[in-house]
Enzyme design. Structure first.
Site, PDB file in Angstrom:
ATOM      1  CE  LYS A 130      -3.769  -2.303  -0.387  1.00  0.00           C
ATOM      2  NZ  LYS A 130      -4.310  -3.219   0.568  1.00  0.00           N
TER       3      LYS A 130
HETATM    4  C1  PLP Z   1      -5.457  -4.264   0.835  1.00  0.00           C
HETATM    5  C2  PLP Z   1      -6.933  -4.087   0.839  1.00  0.00           C
HETATM    6  C3  PLP Z   1      -7.719  -4.430   1.939  1.00  0.00           C
HETATM    7  C4  PLP Z   1      -7.195  -5.183   3.111  1.00  0.00           C
HETATM    8  O1  PLP Z   1      -6.147  -4.567   3.747  1.00  0.00           O
HETATM    9  P1  PLP Z   1      -5.315  -5.384   4.838  1.00  0.00           P
HETATM   10  O2  PLP Z   1      -4.589  -4.323   5.597  1.00  0.00           O
HETATM   11  O3  PLP Z   1      -4.407  -6.305   4.081  1.00  0.00           O
HETATM   12  O4  PLP Z   1      -6.284  -6.126   5.686  1.00  0.00           O
HETATM   13  C5  PLP Z   1      -9.069  -4.121   1.921  1.00  0.00           C
HETATM   14  N1  PLP Z   1      -9.628  -3.524   0.849  1.00  0.00           N
HETATM   15  C6  PLP Z   1      -8.912  -3.213  -0.241  1.00  0.00           C
HETATM   16  C7  PLP Z   1      -9.590  -2.530  -1.376  1.00  0.00           C
HETATM   17  C8  PLP Z   1      -7.542  -3.497  -0.281  1.00  0.00           C
HETATM   18  O5  PLP Z   1      -6.848  -3.202  -1.390  1.00  0.00           O
END
Ligand code: PLP
Length: 389
Positions: free
Chosen positions: A190
Site C-alpha cells: 500500500k
Molecule cells: C489491501 C486491501 C484491503 C485489506 O487490507 P489489509 O490491511 O491487508 O487487511 C481491503 N480492501 C482493499 C480494497 C484493499 O486493497
C-alpha cells in the site's frame, strides 16, 4: 541493451528508510514491543496528518480488522445487508459475513471504476444498513452522491480507504469526510506500510469507544472509572467477546516514519503517473480515470485497460511483460467471479457488465515510490512492443 538483461521490475515494493529502521531498533531495545507508546504516537500523528482534531484514529493490525470493527460497532448483524462493489478485494466484503450479515454486490461506474451510485440506490432494501465504497486505485469514489443517498435513506457509510492515503474528494482528505468510519491499510504494497497494519478513523466518540474495546478482547476500564477516581493499574473488565486486532509498537514504529513521507511518496507516484500517461498515450490502452479538478489521487495503482484496437488478449499482454522482466497484476478478479461469492449469492457476470468488461481488459502496471521515470519508459517500451506498436 535488451530488456531481458535488466533486473526484474516488480509490480510493487515498499520504501523503507533508515529512520524507519532506527525507530524499529529503538522499539526493540525499549522492551515495549506490543501496543504501547509508539502506537499511541502513530495514532496522534495520523489525526494530525488528516488535519482534523475532532477525529479519533485507532491503529489496528490490518484494514480487514478495521473494517470488521467498524461494521461491528455500527451494529451490523444477522438479517442486515451491506452494499459494496464487486470490483474489490475480498476483505471489503468478507467482514460483513464475519458478522452474519449479507453482502449485496453492485457494479462499478466504468468512468471511475468505483462503485456506481445509481446501482447502490437500486440495491437498497428494507434490510440495507450500510454502504462500503472503495476508493479504487486511489481515486475517490463519488462520496458527495453516496453520502447524500445514505443520509436520505438512513444508511451508514464505511469507507474502504485501503488505497486512499492521501486522496482528496472535493478538496477534503479521505478520512475527514462525512462518513461514519474510514479504514486505511498499511499492508506491504500500500502507499505507506507497517508490514501489516491499518488505521480506523471516526468522528463519533461512541463508535470510537466501541472500536477501542473490541480491538483488544472487549477489555474496558471505563466501567470502573465511573465509580471511583483511582483505577488500580491491574484492573479491567471484559464487557464483550472482543478481538485481537491491536497494532504492535514494532509496526507503529514503521508507520510513524512512513506517514511523515506519505506526501512525498504521493508526489513521486503522481510524477510516475504523469510519465506513464505521456509514454502510453499513443498505445491502444485506456489510461486510468482522472480525479476531479483540484483533487488528489494517491496513485496506489496505475491501471490501464486494453482497448478493442489492442491485438491479443490481456493475459497475453501480461505474459509478454513478465517475459520482458516486468511484473504486473490484476485488480481485481471481481468478487462475482469468486466461487464463494458467486455460489453463495448465485451471481452471474451479466449482472456486472462494467466490472466484467474492465476485468477482462485491465492490467496494473508497476507503481511504487522507488520507481524512476526511466523505469516507466522501460515499461512503456515493452508495452508498445507487446501491443505491436
Ligand atoms: C489491501 C486491501 C484491503 C485489506 O487490507 P489489509 O490491511 O491487508 O487487511 C481491503 N480492501 C482493499 C480494497 C484493499 O486493497
Amino acid at each position: 541493451m535488451t530488456p531481458n538483461t535488466l533486473p526484474f521490475l516488480p509490480f510493487a515494493l515498499p520504501e523503507i528508510g533508515q529512520d524507519e529502521i532506527d525507530e524499529v531498533v529503538d522499539t526493540l531495545k525499549s522492551g515495549w514491543v506490543t501496543t504501547g507508546p509508539k502506537a499511541k504516537r502513530f495514532e496522534a500523528d495520523f489525526t494530525e496528518f488528516l488535519g482534523d482534531a475532532s477525529l479519533h484514529s485507532m491503529a489496528v493490525n490490518s484494514a480487514t480488522a478495521g473494517l470488521h470493527l467498524a461494521l461491528e460497532a455500527l451494529g451490523i448483524g444477522p438479517g442486515d445487508e451491506v452494499i459494496t462493489t464487486t470490483h474489490t478485494f475480498t476483505a471489503t466484503a468478507e467482514v460483513v459475513r464475519y458478522l452474519g450479515a449479507d453482502v449485496v454486490l453492485v457494479d462499478i461506474d466504468p468512468a471511475t471504476l468505483c462503485i456506481d451510485v445509481a446501482a447502490v440506490e437500486a440495491a437498497i432494501t428494507p434490510r440495507t444498513k450500510a454502504i462500503v465504497p472503495v476508493h479504487y486505485a486511489g481515486l475517490a469514489a463519488d462520496m458527495p452522491a453516496l453520502l447524500a443517498l445514505a443520509k436520505s435513506r438512513g444508511l451508514k457509510v464505511v469507507e474502504d480507504a485501503a488505497h486512499a492515503l492521501p486522496t482528496t474528494c472535493g478538496g477534503q482528505l479521505v478520512g475527514t469526510l462525512a462518513s461514519d468510519v474510514t479504514v486505511f491499510s498499511f499492508y506491504a504494497n500500500k502507499t505507506i506500510t507497517t508490514g501489516e497494519g491499518g488505521m480506523v478513523v471516526t468522528r463519533d466518540a461512541e463508535l470510537a469507544s466501541r472500536i477501542r474495546v473490541m480491538r483488544l478482547h472487549g477489555m474496558s476500564r471505563d466501567a470502573f472509572d465511573r465509580f471511583t477516581a483511582k483505577v488500580p493499574s491491574w484492573y479491567y473488565e471484559i464487557v464483550a467477546p472482543g478481538f485481537k486486532y491491536n497494532l504492535t509498537d514494532i509496526a507503529a514504529a514503521l508507520g510513524i516514519h512512513q506517514l511523515r513521507r506519505a506526501r512525498a511518496f504521493q508526489v513521486q507516484r503522481q510524477l510516475l503517473a504523469t510519465a506513464y500517461d505521456q509514454a502510453l498515450a499513443a498505445l491502444p490502452l485506456l489510461l486510468p480515470p482522472r480525479p476531479q479538478p483540484g483533487d488528489m489521487h494517491s496513485w496506489h495503482l496505475y491501471v490501464v485497460r486494453l482497448t478493442d484496437a489492442a491485438p491479443g488478449a490481456r493475459d497475453d499482454f501480461i505474459d509478454k511483460l513478465f517475459a520482458a522482466g516486468i511484473g504486473c497484476s490484476v485488480h481485481y478478479i471481481p468478487l462475482h467471479l469468486q466461487p464463494y461469492w458467486r455460489d453463495r449469492y448465485g451471481l452471474r457476470a451479466e449482472q456486472y457488465p462494467h466490472s466484467q468488461h474492465a476485468f477482462e481488459r485491465l492490467v496494473s502496471l508497476p507503481m511504487y515510490s522507488r520507481m524512476t521515470v526511466a523505469d516507466v519508459a522501460r515499461v512503456a517500451q515493452v508495452a508498445a512492443r507487446a501491443l505491436g506498436a
